[in-house]
Design an enzyme around this catalytic site. Sequence first.
Site, PDB file in Angstrom:
ATOM      1  N   LYS A 174      37.545  39.286  49.721  1.00 37.73           N
ATOM      2  CA  LYS A 174      37.005  39.316  48.347  1.00 37.73           C
ATOM      3  C   LYS A 174      37.635  38.127  47.622  1.00 37.73           C
ATOM      4  CE  LYS A 174      37.449  40.167  44.437  1.00 37.73           C
ATOM      5  NZ  LYS A 174      37.323  39.092  43.413  1.00 37.73           N
TER       6      LYS A 174
ATOM      7  N   GLU B 162      36.177  35.563  41.821  1.00 37.70           N
ATOM      8  CA  GLU B 162      34.807  35.427  41.308  1.00 37.70           C
ATOM      9  C   GLU B 162      34.647  34.157  40.474  1.00 37.70           C
ATOM     10  OE1 GLU B 162      37.130  37.481  40.522  1.00 37.70           O
ATOM     11  OE2 GLU B 162      37.193  37.929  38.368  1.00 37.70           O
TER      12      GLU B 162
ATOM     13  N   SER C 241      47.928  37.853  40.008  1.00 43.00           N
ATOM     14  CA  SER C 241      48.962  38.058  38.997  1.00 43.00           C
ATOM     15  C   SER C 241      49.837  39.258  39.373  1.00 43.00           C
ATOM     16  CB  SER C 241      48.290  38.298  37.648  1.00 43.00           C
ATOM     17  OG  SER C 241      47.364  39.358  37.784  1.00 43.00           O
TER      18      SER C 241
ATOM     19  N   CYS D 222      51.289  28.748  41.515  1.00 42.76           N
ATOM     20  CA  CYS D 222      52.351  29.768  41.478  1.00 42.76           C
ATOM     21  C   CYS D 222      53.705  29.118  41.720  1.00 42.76           C
ATOM     22  CB  CYS D 222      52.085  30.858  42.497  1.00 42.76           C
ATOM     23  SG  CYS D 222      52.299  30.297  44.173  1.00 42.76           S
TER      24      CYS D 222
ATOM     25  N   GLU E 294      54.745  34.247  32.443  1.00 47.64           N
ATOM     26  CA  GLU E 294      53.982  33.218  33.160  1.00 47.64           C
ATOM     27  C   GLU E 294      52.867  32.692  32.245  1.00 47.64           C
ATOM     28  OE1 GLU E 294      51.379  34.411  36.485  1.00 47.64           O
ATOM     29  OE2 GLU E 294      52.143  32.658  37.526  1.00 47.64           O
TER      30      GLU E 294
HETATM   31  P1  NAD Z   1      44.190  37.859  39.120  1.00 48.80           P
HETATM   32  O1  NAD Z   1      45.294  38.814  39.367  1.00 48.80           O
HETATM   33  O2  NAD Z   1      43.464  37.920  37.825  1.00 48.80           O
HETATM   34  O3  NAD Z   1      43.043  38.018  40.246  1.00 48.80           O
HETATM   35  C1  NAD Z   1      43.351  37.973  41.625  1.00 48.80           C
HETATM   36  C2  NAD Z   1      42.270  38.727  42.391  1.00 48.80           C
HETATM   37  O4  NAD Z   1      42.295  40.117  42.024  1.00 48.80           O
HETATM   38  C3  NAD Z   1      40.848  38.237  42.104  1.00 48.80           C
HETATM   39  O5  NAD Z   1      40.109  38.285  43.306  1.00 48.80           O
HETATM   40  C4  NAD Z   1      40.327  39.249  41.083  1.00 48.80           C
HETATM   41  O6  NAD Z   1      38.935  39.431  41.140  1.00 48.80           O
HETATM   42  C5  NAD Z   1      41.047  40.530  41.454  1.00 48.80           C
HETATM   43  N1  NAD Z   1      41.376  41.392  40.320  1.00 48.80           N
HETATM   44  C6  NAD Z   1      41.589  41.021  39.023  1.00 48.80           C
HETATM   45  N2  NAD Z   1      41.936  42.096  38.281  1.00 48.80           N
HETATM   46  C7  NAD Z   1      41.947  43.162  39.110  1.00 48.80           C
HETATM   47  C8  NAD Z   1      42.255  44.544  38.936  1.00 48.80           C
HETATM   48  N3  NAD Z   1      42.608  45.042  37.754  1.00 48.80           N
HETATM   49  N4  NAD Z   1      42.182  45.350  40.024  1.00 48.80           N
HETATM   50  C9  NAD Z   1      41.833  44.848  41.227  1.00 48.80           C
HETATM   51  N5  NAD Z   1      41.534  43.556  41.445  1.00 48.80           N
HETATM   52  C10 NAD Z   1      41.596  42.712  40.409  1.00 48.80           C
HETATM   53  O7  NAD Z   1      44.774  36.400  39.387  1.00 48.80           O
HETATM   54  P2  NAD Z   1      44.087  34.980  39.102  1.00 48.80           P
HETATM   55  O8  NAD Z   1      44.041  34.752  37.628  1.00 48.80           O
HETATM   56  O9  NAD Z   1      42.848  34.836  39.905  1.00 48.80           O
HETATM   57  O10 NAD Z   1      45.169  34.005  39.756  1.00 48.80           O
HETATM   58  C11 NAD Z   1      46.311  33.533  39.106  1.00 48.80           C
HETATM   59  C12 NAD Z   1      47.532  34.373  39.421  1.00 48.80           C
HETATM   60  O11 NAD Z   1      47.783  34.373  40.822  1.00 48.80           O
HETATM   61  C13 NAD Z   1      48.802  33.817  38.781  1.00 48.80           C
HETATM   62  O12 NAD Z   1      49.561  34.888  38.277  1.00 48.80           O
HETATM   63  C14 NAD Z   1      49.514  33.149  39.935  1.00 48.80           C
HETATM   64  O13 NAD Z   1      50.911  33.021  39.801  1.00 48.80           O
HETATM   65  C15 NAD Z   1      49.167  34.062  41.056  1.00 48.80           C
HETATM   66  N6  NAD Z   1      49.324  33.403  42.345  1.00 48.80           N
HETATM   67  C16 NAD Z   1      50.407  33.734  43.110  1.00 48.80           C
HETATM   68  C17 NAD Z   1      50.630  33.096  44.319  1.00 48.80           C
HETATM   69  C18 NAD Z   1      51.821  33.444  45.168  1.00 48.80           C
HETATM   70  O14 NAD Z   1      51.962  32.897  46.249  1.00 48.80           O
HETATM   71  N7  NAD Z   1      52.698  34.334  44.726  1.00 48.80           N
HETATM   72  C19 NAD Z   1      49.738  32.110  44.757  1.00 48.80           C
HETATM   73  C20 NAD Z   1      48.652  31.790  43.954  1.00 48.80           C
HETATM   74  C21 NAD Z   1      48.454  32.446  42.743  1.00 48.80           C
END
Ligand code: NAD
Length: 486
Positions: free
Chosen positions: A178, A181, A231, A286, A387
Amino acid sequence: MPITQPGLTANYVAGEWQSGDACEKLPVTDPATGETLGAVPDSGRADVDRAVAAAVAAFPAWRRTPVAERARVLFRLKALLDQHHDELAISLSREHGKNVAETWGEVQRGIENVEHAAGMPTLMMGDALEDVARDVDCATWRQPIGVFAVITPYNFPVMIPLWFWPYAVAAGNTVVLKPSEQDPLTHQRVVELAEQAGLPAGVLNVVHGRQATVAALIDHPDVAGVSFVGSSQVAKIIYERAALAGKRVQALGGAKNHMIVLPDADPEMVADAVVGSVFGSAGQRCLAGSVVVGVGDAYGPMREGILDGAASLKVGRGLDDGVDMGPVISRAHRDRVNGFIDEGERDGARLLMDGRRLHVPGYPEGHWVGPTVFEDVTPAMPIGREEVFGPVAGLARAPNLEAALEMLAASRYGNAASIFTNSGRAAREFRYRAGISMIGINIGVAAPMAFFPFGGTRNSFYGDLKAQGRDAVSFFTDQRVVISRW
Ligand code: NAD
C-alpha cells in the site's frame, strides 16, 4: 500489462491492473505546479480481500520456486531499473518535487536493495552443527512465512517500498503493497518493470488508499506480517494493531535529528554537511538534520556557514536546471510547516531567515517554503522538539559535549544524530553514549547502505528487526530448528 499513460493508476492484483470498487479517487498532484498528474482509488475492504487472496494463491508455487530462480527475477529487475533510471528519476521529481539529482540518488538507493536481496541464496542459508549430543545433529532452515503487507510514506516513494518487498519475495513470500496515496505513480512503473522481469502474477500486489485500506490490510487474517514506514503517531497505531493480532511487525516512525558541532570541526565541511542535511529534499527526510548544536566557540562560525549556505540555495521546480530545493509535498503540509515557524517565533526563538511567503516566479500554485533558520531553539519549544519535516534549521548552543548529549537524551525520537569533530575520542564517546540508532561522524545524512540495518529507536521505531540488511532476511523468514538422531 503495462498501463503507463499518465493519470491511470490502478490496483495491481494477480498480475492485472484493476480500477477496484472505490468510488472515491485520490488526486496525485505536481507539488510545483499544482497540476493533477493522476488519481488513485481509495480502496476498501473488498479490494484488499482480492489482493490478499491473490497473494495467498500465489504463495505455494512461489515458495517452491528454487531460490536461485527467485533471485534471477531480481537480477533482471535490477538491469531494467538501471536501463530506466533516468525516466524513473524524472517521473519521481514531477510527483514528489525534489530535484532530479536527489531523485536519481533515491532510485539508486532502491536499486541497491534489489541487488542485495538478489543475494538471497546465501543470505537465507541456515546453520548446522553435528554432535550437539551423542549422535544427535541440529540444523536450522529459514523458511518464508506467507503474505506480508508493506505500507510506505510519501517522502521516498520509490526507495522505501524496495527496502521491503524485494527481500520478502526473494525469500519466497508474497506481498501486498500500500504505497503513499500522495505520490504512487513512479513506483507503479517499478511494478511494471518487475512484471517484465518475470515476477509471477500474485507474488507482488498493490492496493492504493488511505487509513481504512491500511486497517483492512493489517486486520486481514491471511496477512502474516507488516512492514510500515511513516510518522511515529501512525507507526505506533500500526505496531499495536498488528501485534494485537499476533503478527510480526516492524514500524519505522518519525524523527527529530540533532547535529552536534565541536570547536575542532572543519567549519566549511560542517556548513556543507548541515545545509545538505537540513534543506535537502526540502527537509522531508527522516534523516534530515533539524536541531544543530554548536558547542562553545563552534557556534559563531557554524551559524555564519549555515546562513551563507542557506542563502545560496535556489528554490524552484525540481525538474528545472540549477534548482537546489523543491517544494514540499502539499498545500496542507506547507501550512503545517509554516505553522511550526509561526509557533517558534511566538515561543521566543530568533528567526534569522524566514522561508514563509516565498514566491517562485512562474509557479504560483507551488507549495513553497524557503530555507528557514532559527536560533536559541530549546527542547521546551515545539520547534525544538517536534518533527517539522520541512526546510527549517533550529540552532542551539551548548557549553560542552556533555550538555549537547543531554539535549539528545531529552528527545523522544531516536532516528539519527551526527557529530562533527576532529577528535577520535569525542567521536567515540558520542557513538558510545548517544543512544541513537543511525550515527553520523562528520556525515550529515547518516543513511545506512542496503546491507546494513535502517531504523531508529525510542518513538522513531516500533519493533526489533529493522529494514534492509540481515534484519530484512530475519524479518521475512522463520527459522525451523531440526534436531535429529538416526
Ligand atoms: P504518514 O504516517 O502520514 O503515512 C504513511 C503511510 O500510512 C501512508 O501510506 C498513509 O496512507 C498511511 N496512513 C496515514 N495515516 C494512517 C492511519 N491513521 N492509519 C493507517 N494508515 C495511515 O507518513 P507520511 O507523511 O507519508 O511520511 C512522512 C513521515 O514518515 C515522517 O514522519 C517521516 O519521518 C517518516 N519516515 C520515516 C522513515 C524512517 O526510516 N524512520 C523513513 C521515511 C519517512
